[in-house]
Scaffold this active site. Sequence first.
Site, mmCIF file in Angstrom:
data_model
loop_
_atom_site.group_PDB
_atom_site.id
_atom_site.type_symbol
_atom_site.label_atom_id
_atom_site.label_comp_id
_atom_site.label_asym_id
_atom_site.label_seq_id
_atom_site.Cartn_x
_atom_site.Cartn_y
_atom_site.Cartn_z
ATOM 1 N N HIS A 110 -7.843 -5.173 -1.601
ATOM 2 C CA HIS A 110 -6.646 -4.429 -1.217
ATOM 3 C C HIS A 110 -5.896 -5.139 -0.082
ATOM 4 C CE1 HIS A 110 -4.277 -0.731 -1.097
ATOM 5 N NE2 HIS A 110 -4.272 -0.845 0.221
ATOM 6 N N CYS A 121 0.843 -1.196 0.000
ATOM 7 C CA CYS A 121 0.000 0.000 0.000
ATOM 8 C C CYS A 121 0.885 1.256 0.000
ATOM 9 C CB CYS A 121 -0.955 -0.054 1.182
ATOM 10 S SG CYS A 121 -2.130 1.314 1.278
ATOM 11 N N ASP A 181 -9.817 -3.961 -5.954
ATOM 12 C CA ASP A 181 -9.169 -2.928 -5.162
ATOM 13 C C ASP A 181 -9.811 -1.584 -5.481
ATOM 14 O OD1 ASP A 181 -7.388 -1.580 -3.527
ATOM 15 O OD2 ASP A 181 -5.605 -2.485 -4.399
#
Length: 257
Positions: A211, A132, A179
């Site tokens: 995600h 991320c 995502d």
Amino acid sequence: MANESRPCPCDIGDRFDYESRGQEVQAEHIKAYVCKPPASTDKAVIVIHDIFGWQLPNTRYVADMLVAHGYIAICPDFYVGREAWKPSDDWSKFDDWLKTRDARKINKEADAVLKYLKEQCGAKKLGVVGFCWGGIAVRHLMMTYPELKAGVSLNGLIKDSDDISNLLNPTFFIFAENDFIPVHQVTLLEQKLKKNCKVSYEVKIYPGQTHGFIHRRREDINPQDKPYIEGGRKDMINWLNKYINRRTSNLICNAIM
């Protein structure tokens, strides 16, 4: 998908109940989690945390997993003592919080970590993975530090304006189909790399995944996702194995969707 009330979906998934095997150390001005394999090695991987910071058990689980494959693993505090984000925090303040933690302004911290690995751990063959926020950081580092021979960017946010074709060494981009990162942005990324990149790369979207699936989902309680969680982790390790030990930099671009 992200929205105004929740601009980042990083709070989905599972927090691992995991007791890490390494130790916390000081690397100049920052703290870091370090774990080493039983046998001596000169291979090391920097593991860059997501918005939940360097002490998240999930991230240390991945670091220890890399150690099981023969690497020294280090997970530094790239927030340098500032608070990591918490799921209970006010998401309306997330953008302001993020502005003080720019994933592209970490060179001072990266310098300290690389120095520690080289001088304290004897590391000579180096790679980096990140999740991320850390996935964005990986892209920056792979365009900045030629000693990083392999990079894996997992679920790193991309924008249409981003140009990351100036990669110095092979980089693997992992995305999830479900995502908040739009597929068209992933496609545009691939097109830019195909046109301009001078080193090997791979862009891969894992079907049905969300995600952070590789480090934020537990395969034991998400059996339908287990093949993708395990497959993504295997792909990550295979990429590191392939390129950290590679001697030549004369690499050809390629991409897989």
